[in-house]
Design a protein around this motif. Structure first.
Motif, PDB file in Angstrom:
ATOM      1  N   LEU A 134       0.837  -1.198   0.000  1.00 44.53           N
ATOM      2  CA  LEU A 134       0.000   0.000   0.000  1.00 44.53           C
ATOM      3  C   LEU A 134       0.872   1.248   0.000  1.00 44.53           C
ATOM      4  N   ALA A 138       0.979   4.080  -2.856  1.00 44.67           N
ATOM      5  CA  ALA A 138       0.748   5.493  -2.546  1.00 44.67           C
ATOM      6  C   ALA A 138       1.872   6.373  -3.098  1.00 44.67           C
ATOM      7  N   PHE A 141       1.545   6.610  -6.808  1.00 40.00           N
ATOM      8  CA  PHE A 141       0.439   7.503  -7.162  1.00 40.00           C
ATOM      9  C   PHE A 141       0.891   8.962  -7.112  1.00 40.00           C
TER      10      PHE A 141
END
Length: 295
Positions: A134, A138, A141
């Motif tokens: 995750l 992130a 992104f």
């Protein structure tokens, strides 16, 4: 289903280190995207790892708060470091930032409160694989959003020609400092996740060799695209594992020979794919076009 569970349990640590190495490679990419060879990431990683460890073991803080501290504290340290250091360029910047990492490591070695060179053991295992990936998602992104934005174009201009970018009115110092802070936060987060995955943290895990590993992950993967360092980290993390399984089948015994094969593969990637693994599709496409034209 059971076979899949057994596979995941067997290689859980490998998958975890793929994600952790990807975070570290992305922390190096953050500064490289601004044309800066800053190699202070091992120091930031150490700060994040020890900050989170002390938060969970001494202050009994919740793990999300410890992770937030592990990213925030290195980012804050990066500001006073970056203001004078980012005036340097090239090898001088690299040497100065390596020196910062060594100062952090030696400071921890001589800090009795954290058990000095022996480090801290019996850290609660709070890191899960989904947390690591995750975090990688992130960061990817954020970097994807930067690409193609005003920030992304400014960083590209700084990387290609900093004096020209400055004459165009781009505040180069601010952009470079921001990317150093971002890289510090990512490295600190990776340090905290690693400490709570491996049950321990010690200063010998943040030496110059760790800096070289981070840089190699980014360079082998390729820095032309933001996801290149992730590809490089996955390739170089899996390579020793693959060789360990394949080597006995082809008569290669464990030891120096297998390490030599590992080095030869790495050298071949660097020589024949100087822009990293991300350039492989383009190279193959160019060769197909050349063969078609020759035919």
């Amino acid at each position: 289903m059971e076979a899949l569970q057994d596979f995941l349990l067997t290689y859980e640590s490998t998958f975890g280190y793929i994600g952790l190495n990807a975070l570290l490679a992305l922390s190096v990419y953050a500064t490289l995207s601004a044309g800066q060879l800053a190699l202070s990431n091992a120091g930031f990683m150490a700060i994040g790892a020890y900050a989170a460890t002390l938060a969970t073991t001494q202050a009994d803080a919740a793990f999300p708060l410890a992770l937030a501290a592990s990213a925030l504290l290195p980012a804050l340290v990066a500001v006073p470091l970056g203001l004078p250091v980012l005036r340097l360029r090239g090898v001088f910047l690299a040497i100065a930032t390596i020196g910062f990492g060594e100062v952090v490591r030696l400071g921890i070695v001589n800090w009795d409160y954290v058990n000095g060179a022996q480090g801290i053991v019996a850290i609660p295992q709070k890191t899960k694989l989904w947390m690591i990936f995750l975090a990688v998602a992130a960061v990817l992104f954020v970097l994807a959003r930067l690409r193609g934005s005003k920030w992304g174009f400014a960083l590209e201009a700084i990387r290609e020609d900093e004096p020209a970018a400055r004459t165009m009115g781009i505040p180069t110092a601010s952009y470079k400092l921001a990317m150093l802070v971002l890289g510090a936060a990512i490295a600190g987060l990776a340090g905290a996740l690693e400490a709570h995955l491996t049950f321990m943290v010690a200063p010998n895990g943040f030496g110059f060799g760790r800096v070289v590993d981070m840089l190699v992950f980014a360079v082998v993967g390729g820095t032309a695209r933001y996801w290149g360092p992730v590809l490089g980290a996955a390739f170089l993390t899996l390579l020793p594992e693959v060789l360990r399984e394949v080597a006995p089948l082809v008569g290669i015994e464990p030891g120096p020979l297998r390490l030599a094969v590992n080095g030869v593969i790495l050298l071949a990637v660097i020589l024949y794919l100087p822009n990293g693994l991300v350039s492989l599709p383009d190279r193959l496409r160019e060769r197909r076009v050349a063969r078609g034209a020759a035919a």
